[in-house]
Design a protein around this motif. Structure first.
Motif, PDB file in Angstrom:
ATOM      1  N   LYS A 112      37.183 -22.005  -2.059  1.00 58.52           N
ATOM      2  CA  LYS A 112      35.958 -21.941  -1.252  1.00 58.52           C
ATOM      3  C   LYS A 112      36.204 -21.158   0.035  1.00 58.52           C
ATOM      4  N   TRP A 113      37.432 -21.233   0.571  1.00 57.81           N
ATOM      5  CA  TRP A 113      37.768 -20.454   1.758  1.00 57.81           C
ATOM      6  C   TRP A 113      37.768 -18.965   1.439  1.00 57.81           C
ATOM      7  N   GLN A 114      38.258 -18.601   0.260  1.00 60.54           N
ATOM      8  CA  GLN A 114      38.267 -17.200  -0.140  1.00 60.54           C
ATOM      9  C   GLN A 114      36.833 -16.681  -0.248  1.00 60.54           C
ATOM     10  N   ILE A 115      35.949 -17.472  -0.831  1.00 58.80           N
ATOM     11  CA  ILE A 115      34.539 -17.091  -0.940  1.00 58.80           C
ATOM     12  C   ILE A 115      33.934 -16.953   0.453  1.00 58.80           C
ATOM     13  N   PHE A 116      34.200 -17.922   1.323  1.00 55.94           N
ATOM     14  CA  PHE A 116      33.664 -17.893   2.681  1.00 55.94           C
ATOM     15  C   PHE A 116      34.111 -16.643   3.424  1.00 55.94           C
ATOM     16  N   PHE A 117      35.414 -16.354   3.404  1.00 55.58           N
ATOM     17  CA  PHE A 117      35.923 -15.209   4.146  1.00 55.58           C
ATOM     18  C   PHE A 117      35.457 -13.880   3.551  1.00 55.58           C
ATOM     19  N   ALA A 118      35.386 -13.782   2.223  1.00 55.20           N
ATOM     20  CA  ALA A 118      34.912 -12.553   1.593  1.00 55.20           C
ATOM     21  C   ALA A 118      33.437 -12.311   1.915  1.00 55.20           C
ATOM     22  N   ALA A 119      32.619 -13.365   1.810  1.00 56.72           N
ATOM     23  CA  ALA A 119      31.191 -13.222   2.115  1.00 56.72           C
ATOM     24  C   ALA A 119      30.985 -12.911   3.603  1.00 56.72           C
ATOM     25  N   SER A 120      31.764 -13.555   4.449  1.00 56.67           N
ATOM     26  CA  SER A 120      31.665 -13.294   5.897  1.00 56.67           C
ATOM     27  C   SER A 120      32.040 -11.853   6.215  1.00 56.67           C
ATOM     28  N   ALA A 121      33.119 -11.376   5.608  1.00 60.63           N
ATOM     29  CA  ALA A 121      33.548  -9.993   5.840  1.00 60.63           C
ATOM     30  C   ALA A 121      32.481  -9.006   5.371  1.00 60.63           C
ATOM     31  N   ALA A 122      31.858  -9.295   4.236  1.00 65.74           N
ATOM     32  CA  ALA A 122      30.797  -8.416   3.733  1.00 65.74           C
ATOM     33  C   ALA A 122      29.620  -8.375   4.700  1.00 65.74           C
ATOM     34  N   LEU A 123      29.251  -9.529   5.259  1.00 58.57           N
ATOM     35  CA  LEU A 123      28.149  -9.558   6.223  1.00 58.57           C
ATOM     36  C   LEU A 123      28.511  -8.836   7.511  1.00 58.57           C
ATOM     37  N   VAL A 124      29.768  -8.939   7.929  1.00 61.03           N
ATOM     38  CA  VAL A 124      30.214  -8.215   9.134  1.00 61.03           C
ATOM     39  C   VAL A 124      30.130  -6.709   8.896  1.00 61.03           C
TER      40      VAL A 124
ATOM     41  N   GLY B  35      18.442 -18.300   2.415  1.00 59.34           N
ATOM     42  CA  GLY B  35      17.717 -18.260   1.148  1.00 59.34           C
ATOM     43  C   GLY B  35      17.559 -16.880   0.549  1.00 59.34           C
ATOM     44  N   ASP B  36      18.212 -15.870   1.099  1.00 60.13           N
ATOM     45  CA  ASP B  36      18.068 -14.545   0.510  1.00 60.13           C
ATOM     46  C   ASP B  36      19.089 -14.360  -0.609  1.00 60.13           C
ATOM     47  N   LYS B  37      19.091 -13.185  -1.205  1.00 57.94           N
ATOM     48  CA  LYS B  37      19.972 -12.917  -2.344  1.00 57.94           C
ATOM     49  C   LYS B  37      21.444 -13.082  -1.997  1.00 57.94           C
ATOM     50  N   THR B  38      21.806 -12.738  -0.765  1.00 62.06           N
ATOM     51  CA  THR B  38      23.202 -12.862  -0.353  1.00 62.06           C
ATOM     52  C   THR B  38      23.653 -14.315  -0.382  1.00 62.06           C
ATOM     53  N   GLN B  39      22.834 -15.201   0.176  1.00 65.34           N
ATOM     54  CA  GLN B  39      23.194 -16.610   0.193  1.00 65.34           C
ATOM     55  C   GLN B  39      23.222 -17.180  -1.229  1.00 65.34           C
ATOM     56  N   LEU B  40      22.270 -16.782  -2.050  1.00 66.45           N
ATOM     57  CA  LEU B  40      22.249 -17.269  -3.432  1.00 66.45           C
ATOM     58  C   LEU B  40      23.474 -16.782  -4.207  1.00 66.45           C
ATOM     59  N   ALA B  41      23.864 -15.534  -4.008  1.00 63.70           N
ATOM     60  CA  ALA B  41      25.061 -15.010  -4.681  1.00 63.70           C
ATOM     61  C   ALA B  41      26.305 -15.760  -4.224  1.00 63.70           C
ATOM     62  N   THR B  42      26.389 -16.033  -2.923  1.00 62.07           N
ATOM     63  CA  THR B  42      27.535 -16.773  -2.397  1.00 62.07           C
ATOM     64  C   THR B  42      27.579 -18.182  -2.982  1.00 62.07           C
ATOM     65  N   MET B  43      26.429 -18.815  -3.096  1.00 63.99           N
ATOM     66  CA  MET B  43      26.387 -20.165  -3.685  1.00 63.99           C
ATOM     67  C   MET B  43      26.833 -20.130  -5.141  1.00 63.99           C
ATOM     68  N   LEU B  44      26.445 -19.080  -5.873  1.00 65.91           N
ATOM     69  CA  LEU B  44      26.873 -18.974  -7.266  1.00 65.91           C
ATOM     70  C   LEU B  44      28.388 -18.808  -7.376  1.00 65.91           C
ATOM     71  N   PHE B  45      28.968 -17.982  -6.497  1.00 67.99           N
ATOM     72  CA  PHE B  45      30.430 -17.845  -6.497  1.00 67.99           C
ATOM     73  C   PHE B  45      31.094 -19.185  -6.196  1.00 67.99           C
ATOM     74  N   ALA B  46      30.489 -19.987  -5.326  1.00 68.18           N
ATOM     75  CA  ALA B  46      31.074 -21.271  -4.929  1.00 68.18           C
ATOM     76  C   ALA B  46      31.038 -22.299  -6.061  1.00 68.18           C
ATOM     77  N   THR B  47      30.245 -22.051  -7.090  1.00 69.04           N
ATOM     78  CA  THR B  47      30.212 -22.992  -8.218  1.00 69.04           C
ATOM     79  C   THR B  47      31.450 -22.869  -9.103  1.00 69.04           C
ATOM     80  N   ASP B  48      32.189 -21.773  -8.970  1.00 68.23           N
ATOM     81  CA  ASP B  48      33.403 -21.571  -9.762  1.00 68.23           C
ATOM     82  C   ASP B  48      34.497 -22.507  -9.255  1.00 68.23           C
ATOM     83  N   GLN B  49      34.895 -23.460 -10.076  1.00 73.63           N
ATOM     84  CA  GLN B  49      35.886 -24.462  -9.691  1.00 73.63           C
ATOM     85  C   GLN B  49      37.279 -23.880  -9.478  1.00 73.63           C
ATOM     86  N   HIS B  50      37.524 -22.673 -10.011  1.00 73.83           N
ATOM     87  CA  HIS B  50      38.855 -22.081  -9.943  1.00 73.83           C
ATOM     88  C   HIS B  50      39.020 -21.115  -8.766  1.00 73.83           C
ATOM     89  N   THR B  51      37.974 -20.929  -8.010  1.00 71.17           N
ATOM     90  CA  THR B  51      38.035 -20.009  -6.869  1.00 71.17           C
ATOM     91  C   THR B  51      38.024 -20.797  -5.575  1.00 71.17           C
TER      92      THR B  51
END
Length: 90
Positions: free
Chosen positions: A37-49, A19-35
């Motif tokens: 979801k795996w790319q969003i997952f891996f990019a967000a995961s890499a940023a957290l790492v 529920g923090d800003k990171t998760q909310l930002a990731t959820m907003l990126f996931a709303t984009d139908q043209h992106t």
């Protein structure tokens, strides 16, 4: 590997991140139908790492100069201050 320490760190970070800003930002990126979801997952995961790696390196560096006991006090006071500030703004 010490599983007790692993699970303690995992649980603490998981709860802190939900529920923090990171998760909310990731959820907003996931709303984009043209992106992808795996790319969003891996990019967000890499940023957290990377953010976690910075935290580990900073903690290791600080522990060389500051007593661990005082670092715990500083972290505790920091969380209390953030909590009071959050309540004040609510």
């Amino acid at each position: 590997m010490d599983w007790k320490i692993f699970l303690t760190i995992f649980g603490t970070v998981l709860i802190a991140e939900l529920g923090d800003k990171t998760q909310l930002a990731t959820m907003l990126f996931a709303t984009d139908q043209h992106t992808s979801k795996w790319q969003i997952f891996f990019a967000a995961s890499a940023a957290l790492v990377v953010a976690s790696a910075i935290g580990v390196l900073a903690g290791a560096l600080l522990s060389q100069y500051i007593n661990e006991k005082y670092l715990h006090y500083a972290a505790g006071i920091g969380f209390i201050v953030i909590g009071i500030w959050t309540l004040w703004r609510a």
